[in-house]
Design an enzyme around this catalytic site. Sequence first.
Site, PDB file in Angstrom:
ATOM      1  N   GLY A  50       0.762  -1.267  -0.122  1.00  0.00           N
ATOM      2  CA  GLY A  50      -0.014   0.014   0.008  1.00  0.00           C
ATOM      3  C   GLY A  50       0.926   1.341  -0.065  1.00  0.00           C
ATOM      4  N   ALA A  51       1.958   1.270  -0.665  1.00  0.00           N
ATOM      5  CA  ALA A  51       3.054   2.300  -0.660  1.00  0.00           C
ATOM      6  C   ALA A  51       2.633   3.215  -1.890  1.00  0.00           C
ATOM      7  CB  ALA A  51       4.258   1.846  -0.722  1.00  0.00           C
ATOM      8  N   ARG A  86       0.464   5.788  -2.097  1.00  0.00           N
ATOM      9  CA  ARG A  86       0.144   7.112  -1.448  1.00  0.00           C
ATOM     10  C   ARG A  86       0.243   6.819  -0.009  1.00  0.00           C
ATOM     11  NH1 ARG A  86      -4.623   5.009  -3.850  1.00  0.00           N
ATOM     12  NH2 ARG A  86      -6.268   4.623  -2.184  1.00  0.00           N
ATOM     13  N   VAL A 108      -3.028  -7.146  -1.841  1.00  0.00           N
ATOM     14  CA  VAL A 108      -2.565  -7.937  -0.549  1.00  0.00           C
ATOM     15  C   VAL A 108      -3.727  -9.124  -0.314  1.00  0.00           C
ATOM     16  CG1 VAL A 108      -1.550  -6.167   0.300  1.00  0.00           C
ATOM     17  CG2 VAL A 108      -4.032  -6.187   0.839  1.00  0.00           C
ATOM     18  N   SER A 119      -4.634   0.717  14.147  1.00  0.00           N
ATOM     19  CA  SER A 119      -5.346   2.170  14.336  1.00  0.00           C
ATOM     20  C   SER A 119      -5.654   2.240  15.677  1.00  0.00           C
ATOM     21  CB  SER A 119      -6.579   2.347  13.401  1.00  0.00           C
ATOM     22  OG  SER A 119      -7.299   3.248  13.473  1.00  0.00           O
ATOM     23  N   TYR A 149     -14.090  -1.478  10.053  1.00  0.00           N
ATOM     24  CA  TYR A 149     -12.731  -0.955  10.332  1.00  0.00           C
ATOM     25  C   TYR A 149     -12.172  -1.276  11.504  1.00  0.00           C
ATOM     26  CZ  TYR A 149      -8.861   2.108   9.888  1.00  0.00           C
ATOM     27  OH  TYR A 149      -7.300   2.705   9.826  1.00  0.00           O
ATOM     28  N   ALA A 187     -13.259  -3.565  13.777  1.00  0.00           N
ATOM     29  CA  ALA A 187     -13.279  -5.093  14.048  1.00  0.00           C
ATOM     30  C   ALA A 187     -11.912  -5.547  13.067  1.00  0.00           C
ATOM     31  CB  ALA A 187     -14.270  -5.806  13.252  1.00  0.00           C
ATOM     32  N   LYS A 209      -9.171  -3.958  12.411  1.00  0.00           N
ATOM     33  CA  LYS A 209      -7.910  -3.499  13.252  1.00  0.00           C
ATOM     34  C   LYS A 209      -7.593  -4.183  14.626  1.00  0.00           C
ATOM     35  CE  LYS A 209      -6.352  -1.053  10.016  1.00  0.00           C
ATOM     36  NZ  LYS A 209      -5.265  -1.015   9.229  1.00  0.00           N
TER      37      LYS A 209
HETATM   38  N1  LIG Z   1      -4.054   7.999   7.655  1.00  0.00           N
HETATM   39  C1  LIG Z   1      -4.426   7.986   8.958  1.00  0.00           C
HETATM   40  O1  LIG Z   1      -4.787   8.687   9.627  1.00  0.00           O
HETATM   41  C2  LIG Z   1      -4.522   6.681   9.359  1.00  0.00           C
HETATM   42  C3  LIG Z   1      -4.948   6.501  10.824  1.00  0.00           C
HETATM   43  C4  LIG Z   1      -4.798   5.281  11.464  1.00  0.00           C
HETATM   44  C5  LIG Z   1      -4.603   3.988  10.702  1.00  0.00           C
HETATM   45  N2  LIG Z   1      -4.132   4.164   9.343  1.00  0.00           N
HETATM   46  C6  LIG Z   1      -3.937   2.952   8.753  1.00  0.00           C
HETATM   47  O2  LIG Z   1      -2.550   3.093   7.861  1.00  0.00           O
HETATM   48  C7  LIG Z   1      -2.602   2.519   6.728  1.00  0.00           C
HETATM   49  C8  LIG Z   1      -2.610   3.494   5.506  1.00  0.00           C
HETATM   50  O3  LIG Z   1      -3.393   4.249   5.341  1.00  0.00           O
HETATM   51  P1  LIG Z   1      -3.474   5.731   4.312  1.00  0.00           P
HETATM   52  O4  LIG Z   1      -4.295   6.553   5.232  1.00  0.00           O
HETATM   53  O5  LIG Z   1      -2.094   5.972   4.007  1.00  0.00           O
HETATM   54  O6  LIG Z   1      -4.640   5.157   3.371  1.00  0.00           O
HETATM   55  P2  LIG Z   1      -4.742   5.426   1.915  1.00  0.00           P
HETATM   56  O7  LIG Z   1      -4.047   6.821   1.608  1.00  0.00           O
HETATM   57  O8  LIG Z   1      -5.867   5.376   1.361  1.00  0.00           O
HETATM   58  O9  LIG Z   1      -3.366   4.579   1.227  1.00  0.00           O
HETATM   59  C9  LIG Z   1      -3.960   3.101   1.257  1.00  0.00           C
HETATM   60  C10 LIG Z   1      -2.858   2.165   0.314  1.00  0.00           C
HETATM   61  O10 LIG Z   1      -3.336   0.997   0.330  1.00  0.00           O
HETATM   62  C11 LIG Z   1      -3.331   0.437  -0.884  1.00  0.00           C
HETATM   63  N3  LIG Z   1      -4.396  -0.415  -1.132  1.00  0.00           N
HETATM   64  C12 LIG Z   1      -5.798  -0.713  -0.695  1.00  0.00           C
HETATM   65  N4  LIG Z   1      -6.202  -1.727  -0.912  1.00  0.00           N
HETATM   66  C13 LIG Z   1      -5.290  -2.801  -1.286  1.00  0.00           C
HETATM   67  C14 LIG Z   1      -5.095  -4.102  -1.915  1.00  0.00           C
HETATM   68  N5  LIG Z   1      -6.217  -4.596  -1.894  1.00  0.00           N
HETATM   69  N6  LIG Z   1      -3.897  -4.304  -2.169  1.00  0.00           N
HETATM   70  C15 LIG Z   1      -2.661  -3.602  -2.230  1.00  0.00           C
HETATM   71  N7  LIG Z   1      -2.948  -2.283  -1.892  1.00  0.00           N
HETATM   72  C16 LIG Z   1      -4.167  -1.754  -1.487  1.00  0.00           C
HETATM   73  C17 LIG Z   1      -3.683   1.740  -1.852  1.00  0.00           C
HETATM   74  O11 LIG Z   1      -3.406   1.727  -2.927  1.00  0.00           O
HETATM   75  P3  LIG Z   1      -3.936   1.260  -4.489  1.00  0.00           P
HETATM   76  O12 LIG Z   1      -5.414   1.548  -4.213  1.00  0.00           O
HETATM   77  O13 LIG Z   1      -3.106   1.828  -5.607  1.00  0.00           O
HETATM   78  O14 LIG Z   1      -3.824  -0.364  -4.410  1.00  0.00           O
HETATM   79  C18 LIG Z   1      -2.923   2.779  -1.152  1.00  0.00           C
HETATM   80  O15 LIG Z   1      -1.692   2.788  -1.590  1.00  0.00           O
HETATM   81  C19 LIG Z   1      -4.045   1.649   6.566  1.00  0.00           C
HETATM   82  O16 LIG Z   1      -3.533   0.354   7.295  1.00  0.00           O
HETATM   83  C20 LIG Z   1      -4.820   2.358   7.463  1.00  0.00           C
HETATM   84  O17 LIG Z   1      -5.954   1.815   8.084  1.00  0.00           O
HETATM   85  C21 LIG Z   1      -4.252   5.459   8.784  1.00  0.00           C
END
Ligand SMILES: NC(=O)c1ccc[n+]([C@@H]2O[C@H](COP(=O)([O-])OP(=O)(O)OC[C@H]3O[C@@H](n4cnc5c(N)ncnc54)[C@H](OP(=O)(O)O)[C@@H]3O)[C@@H](O)[C@H]2O)c1
Length: 250
Positions: free
Chosen positions: A17-18, A20, A65, A143, A156, A158, A160
Site C-alpha cells: 500500500g505504498a 500514496r 494484498v 489504528s 474497520y 473489527a 484492526k
Molecule cells: N491516515 C490515517 O490517519 C490512518 C490512521 C490510522 C490507521 N491508518 C492505517 O494506515 C494504513 C495506510 O492508510 P492511509 O491513510 O495511508 O490510506 P490511503 O491513503 O488510502 O492509502 C492506502 C494504500 O493502500 C493501498 N491498497 C488498498 N487496498 C489494497 C489492496 N487490496 N492491495 C494492495 N494495496 C491496497 C492503496 O493503493 P491502491 O489503491 O493503488 O492499491 C494505497 O496505496 C492503513 O492500514 C490504515 O488503516 C491510517
Amino acid sequence: MRLTGPRLDGRVAVVTGAGRGLGRRIAEAFTAQGCRVVAASRSVEQLKDWAEAHPGRAAAVAADVRDPEAMDALMRTARERFDGLDIVVANAGVSRPGPAAVLAPEAWDEVMGTNLGGVVNCTRAAVPHLEESPAGRIINLSSVLAARPVRGAAAYCASKAAVEAYTKVCALELAAKGITVNCLAPGFIDEGMGRELRANEAVWAHYRTKLAGGRMGTGDEVASAAVFLAGGESDYVNGHVLEVNGGVSW
Ligand SMILES: NC(=O)c1ccc[n+]([C@@H]2O[C@H](COP(=O)([O-])OP(=O)(O)OC[C@H]3O[C@@H](n4cnc5c(N)ncnc54)[C@H](OP(=O)(O)O)[C@@H]3O)[C@@H](O)[C@H]2O)c1
C-alpha cells in the site's frame, strides 16, 4: 543487532500500500535511512517516479494484498532483486463506513479481506524469507480505532482489533525464528484516510476536541515510528502496539 550510520543501512524491506499516504511516507523514510525497498500497490503508476529516483535501491511492484499468490511473488521479488528480505510493513488498508446493521456484505469482505487478510497473506509469504534475516521484522498497520470503537466503523474497527490480536500471536510464534512482530497504530494523521476525515467538517469538529495537542499528526511522524520498529533500537520490542497519536482520548 546494533546498527551504525543510516539506521536501516544494508536492510531490505517490502512495504504494501505504498502508492500514496502513510505507506508512501514509510517507503520514503526507509530509503532515506539506507534501506532498499520494494514498494507495492495495486497500481504502480504512482510509484514509478519514486522508484526511478532511487536506482538500484527501490522497486515498484503491482500486487493486491488479498491475493496470497501475489504476496508470495512480492516477497520473492524482494529476495531476488535485493538478495534478501529483513522487514515487511503490512500497510495496505481500506475503510468502508456505515452502520453495522446495514453494512453491505461486500463492504465487510473488502475491509476484512484487505486489512486483516492482507496482513495474514503478507505474514505467511514473508516468514520463509525473514527467518533467514539476522533480525526479521514484521510491522502491521493498526489504528487507534482498534481499541476505541466509534459508530459507523464496525468493519474497520473489527479488522484492526483482529490485526492486533493476530500480531500478538505471531510475536509469540515467530520469536524463536528471530522475527519480531509489532503493530504501528496511527491516530488522526494529515495524510491518506485521516486527511479525508478532516475534509468532513462535522466529523473533524468532533474529533479535534479529542486530540491533546489539538493537531493531526504528519505522515513523517508515523514513518519515524516505523523506522524505529524496523531498526536495531527495537530489538527487544515484540508483540507491542505502538500508538502514534499525539495524545488522543475519549
Ligand atoms: N491516515 C490515517 O490517519 C490512518 C490512521 C490510522 C490507521 N491508518 C492505517 O494506515 C494504513 C495506510 O492508510 P492511509 O491513510 O495511508 O490510506 P490511503 O491513503 O488510502 O492509502 C492506502 C494504500 O493502500 C493501498 N491498497 C488498498 N487496498 C489494497 C489492496 N487490496 N492491495 C494492495 N494495496 C491496497 C492503496 O493503493 P491502491 O489503491 O493503488 O492499491 C494505497 O496505496 C492503513 O492500514 C490504515 O488503516 C491510517
